[in-house]
Design a protein around this motif. Structure first.
Motif, PDB file in Angstrom:
ATOM      1  N   UNK A   1       0.915  -0.825  -0.383  1.00 48.95           N
ATOM      2  CA  UNK A   1      -0.161  -0.284   0.000  1.00 48.95           C
ATOM      3  C   UNK A   1       0.641   1.515  -0.029  1.00 48.95           C
ATOM      4  N   UNK A   2       2.378   1.299  -0.480  1.00 45.93           N
ATOM      5  CA  UNK A   2       2.798   2.632  -0.306  1.00 45.93           C
ATOM      6  C   UNK A   2       3.730   2.251  -1.455  1.00 45.93           C
ATOM      7  N   UNK A   3       4.069   3.857  -2.449  1.00 45.85           N
ATOM      8  CA  UNK A   3       4.012   3.669  -3.907  1.00 45.85           C
ATOM      9  C   UNK A   3       5.900   3.083  -4.313  1.00 45.85           C
ATOM     10  N   UNK A   4       6.089   3.464  -3.179  1.00 44.17           N
ATOM     11  CA  UNK A   4       7.387   3.516  -3.358  1.00 44.17           C
ATOM     12  C   UNK A   4       7.659   2.008  -3.137  1.00 44.17           C
ATOM     13  N   UNK A   5       6.254   0.779  -2.850  1.00 41.62           N
ATOM     14  CA  UNK A   5       7.162  -0.460  -3.452  1.00 41.62           C
ATOM     15  C   UNK A   5       5.889  -1.326  -4.578  1.00 41.62           C
ATOM     16  N   UNK A   6       5.769  -1.331  -5.446  1.00 42.65           N
ATOM     17  CA  UNK A   6       5.447  -2.192  -6.411  1.00 42.65           C
ATOM     18  C   UNK A   6       5.102  -3.582  -6.348  1.00 42.65           C
ATOM     19  N   UNK A   7       3.482  -3.716  -6.011  1.00 44.25           N
ATOM     20  CA  UNK A   7       2.991  -5.072  -6.046  1.00 44.25           C
ATOM     21  C   UNK A   7       3.769  -6.032  -6.568  1.00 44.25           C
ATOM     22  N   UNK A   8       3.106  -5.767  -7.883  1.00 47.78           N
ATOM     23  CA  UNK A   8       3.294  -6.012  -9.460  1.00 47.78           C
ATOM     24  C   UNK A   8       5.122  -6.848  -9.081  1.00 47.78           C
ATOM     25  N   UNK A   9       5.748  -5.944  -8.970  1.00 51.69           N
ATOM     26  CA  UNK A   9       7.333  -5.976  -9.107  1.00 51.69           C
ATOM     27  C   UNK A   9       7.700  -6.617  -8.349  1.00 51.69           C
ATOM     28  N   UNK A  10       7.047  -6.260  -6.815  1.00 51.54           N
ATOM     29  CA  UNK A  10       7.683  -7.119  -5.749  1.00 51.54           C
ATOM     30  C   UNK A  10       7.230  -8.495  -6.375  1.00 51.54           C
ATOM     31  N   UNK A  11       6.617  -9.030  -6.762  1.00 48.94           N
ATOM     32  CA  UNK A  11       5.995 -10.330  -6.972  1.00 48.94           C
ATOM     33  C   UNK A  11       7.008 -11.348  -8.106  1.00 48.94           C
ATOM     34  N   UNK A  12       7.267 -10.645  -9.260  1.00 47.19           N
ATOM     35  CA  UNK A  12       8.224 -10.543  -9.800  1.00 47.19           C
ATOM     36  C   UNK A  12       9.671 -11.309  -9.090  1.00 47.19           C
ATOM     37  N   UNK A  13      10.225 -10.174  -8.426  1.00 49.08           N
ATOM     38  CA  UNK A  13      11.684  -9.939  -8.026  1.00 49.08           C
ATOM     39  C   UNK A  13      11.546 -11.074  -6.826  1.00 49.08           C
ATOM     40  N   UNK A  14      10.458 -11.556  -6.689  1.00 50.85           N
ATOM     41  CA  UNK A  14       9.900 -13.413  -5.139  1.00 50.85           C
ATOM     42  C   UNK A  14      10.395 -14.704  -5.736  1.00 50.85           C
ATOM     43  N   UNK A  15       9.917 -14.419  -7.204  1.00 46.61           N
ATOM     44  CA  UNK A  15       9.335 -15.540  -8.202  1.00 46.61           C
ATOM     45  C   UNK A  15      10.689 -15.503  -9.269  1.00 46.61           C
ATOM     46  N   UNK A  16      11.641 -14.401  -9.245  1.00 48.28           N
ATOM     47  CA  UNK A  16      12.838 -14.448 -10.260  1.00 48.28           C
ATOM     48  C   UNK A  16      13.244 -15.656 -10.421  1.00 48.28           C
TER      49      UNK A  16
END
Ligand code: MN
Length: 502
Positions: free
Chosen positions: A265-280
């Protein structure tokens, strides 16, 4: 692969994974309807230890008249040389689908490749559902999907359930299908409201009792017992509302792998990009800025993280994520160009569209690209630049006239999805290229740039609510005539577009 490539067989058997979900059922149904209409003998089946019991799936099969059959493992009969097996929403030979002996097999799926590819394979891991891939195949074959409400509803529901009620969509084809299909709203409402059972409510309750909380980075990680992905999203929506939590990950370990729900819920972290990072490297992830999801293949996880618990992996990976980024707010401070080199833009034609050519002044538009949707409002002063790779960005007329000149000819791009433009008042959609003209950069277009040594998030001048992500090796760029105009150029593209200015 096209549907035409599958039509030369005497008989077709469509099989979805064991324990089918709505996406698997809709995908098989789509193919069934197609081959049935082509008068090719076709059956649709699933196997495995369990028959479908989930209440929403039972209702879906009944109401949409999906002709799926359950066949016990021992009763599966091998297919002959003139017959074809098509596995949907799974891959022939993978662990989540009972193996049916077949000389010819085809695969249509949206998960990460799990097995060695067969000649007849169509896997697009970028799509949120396998239903989307089936929809594309049907449209490519000029099959009138939208005239069949039962099929349209099935495909829509397949996407709906595989993307956590559409909240985890980011692929442009998923969005197009969502926007185009004329589905039965009443039935979707009924299906949505018999989506989980009292047992699953208990899974949610139990999951909420234990959590990992990181105070410094304000994130939470929660494990749930194996369950439907919808339950993960439901739990996660609740966790994100905790005052100390800004980002959260809820996961469960399923037979084929680890399913994740990601929220921010903060603009400094995009959930979609974090999801890509966690599954990379081990799976796929994506979705929206606030809600996203992902899947990690069990096999890949065990190869790369043997003996590591999923909680430990996720916590370490999240800490790595927060340690990795610098953040630049372009509006607030000008770029420091001291470590940067001056580059000249090569004179490669690019496309541009005068937004005023598309619709009248003030009309709200949505431009859909592979990299996401961009909202603009039509104005004679707003032009839209189209890059070689189908990337787009708005530019003011003044800046355009200073840096480019129209060059005639039709604009060509190299991208798997052609940008589309949607009138937000009427819903009408067109290809952006219909309005595009070529332009070339005038000699005096320079930038300052430097390769990134650390990852960076740039909130650009034209939108301070969404960041551009730059990874190590990508270039941080700034226009000399406006040191606040800071952005990112991907490393693969940089060399093709820029040369050092001596
Ligand atoms: Mn699926």
């Amino acid at each position: 692969m096209k549907l035409k490539d599958l039509e030369s067989y005497k008989k077709i058997v469509i099989q979805c994974h064991d324990n089918p979900d709505a996406d698997a059922l809709a995908s098989g149904f789509g193919l069934y309807v197609y081959f049935h209409q082509k008068k090719i003998p076709v059956t649709f089946l699933y196997s495995g230890p369990f028959r479908i019991q989930k209440s929403n799936l039972v209702l879906m099969i009944k109401e949409l008249e999906i002709p799926v059959e359950y066949i016990e493992k021992d009763s599966l009969s091998p297919l002959g040389a003139d017959e074809l097996l098509i596995t949907v929403d799974c891959q022939y030979g993978a662990g989540n689908v009972t193996k049916l002996t077949a000389e010819n097999a085809a695969v249509i799926d949206h998960h990460q490749p799990e097995t060695d590819a067969l000649p007849l394979t169509l896997i697009d891991s970028g799509c949120g559902s396998c239903s989307t891939i089936i929809w594309r195949l049907l449209k490519d074959a000029h099959f009138p999907v939208s005239e069949d409400e039962r099929l349209a509803t099935a495909l829509y529901y397949g996407l709906y359930t595989d993307t956590n009620q559409l909240s985890e969509i980011d692929n442009p084809y998923d969005k197009d299908m969502r926007d185009e299909l004329p589905f039965d709203k009443t039935l979707i409402t009924r299906l949505r409201n018999c989506n989980f059972s009292l047992d699953e409510l208990e899974i949610a309750g139990v999951a909420l009792l234990r959590h990992i909380f990181n105070e410094a980075n304000r994130y939470a990680v929660v494990k749930a017992r194996p369950c439907d992905p919808n339950i993960l999203g439901l739990i996660n929506d609740l966790i994100l509302q905790v005052d100390m939590v800004d980002k959260s990950v809820v996961f469960s370990e399923l037979t084929g792998g680890i399913k994740l729900s990601v929220r921010s819920c903060v603009k400094e972290v995009r959930a979609d990009e974090l999801a890509r990072f966690l599954t990379e490297g081990m799976g796929s992830g994506g979705g929206h800025m606030e809600k996203a999801g992902g899947f990690i293949s069990k096999r890949r996880y065990h190869e790369t993280h043997p003996g590591v618990s999923v909680e430990t992996y996720l916590s370490q990976r999240l800490d790595a994520y927060f340690a990795e980024f610098d953040i630049i707010y372009a509006e607030e401070s000008p770029a420091d160009v001291s470590g940067m080199i001056k580059y000249r833009k090569k004179r490669i034609p690019a496309g541009f569209v005068k937004s005023g050519d598309i619709l009248p002044e003030g009309t709200p538009l949505l431009i859909r690209t592979l990299k996401g949707d961009v909202d603009i409002s039509v104005s004679d002063d707003v032009y839209i630049m189209i890059g070689l790779y189908g990337d787009i960005y708005p530019i003011s007329r003044e800046k355009f006239e200073y840096s480019y000149k129209p060059a005639g000819g039709t604009c060509q791009i190299d991208a798997s999805y052609t940008p589309t433009v949607k009138n937000l008042q009427t819903g009408e959609m067109h290809s952006l290229l219909e309005y595009a003209q070529n332009c070339i950069c005038l000699d005096e277009a320079f930038i300052y740039a430097k390769p990134l040594e650390r990852s960076v998030k740039v909130f650009p001048l034209w939108d301070n609510s969404k960041y551009l992500l730059g990874k190590r090796g990508d270039f941080l760029a700034v226009r000399p005539d406006d040191l606040h105009d800071i952005y990112i150029i991907e490393k693969d593209i940089f060399g093709r577009l820029y040369e050092a200015a001596l």
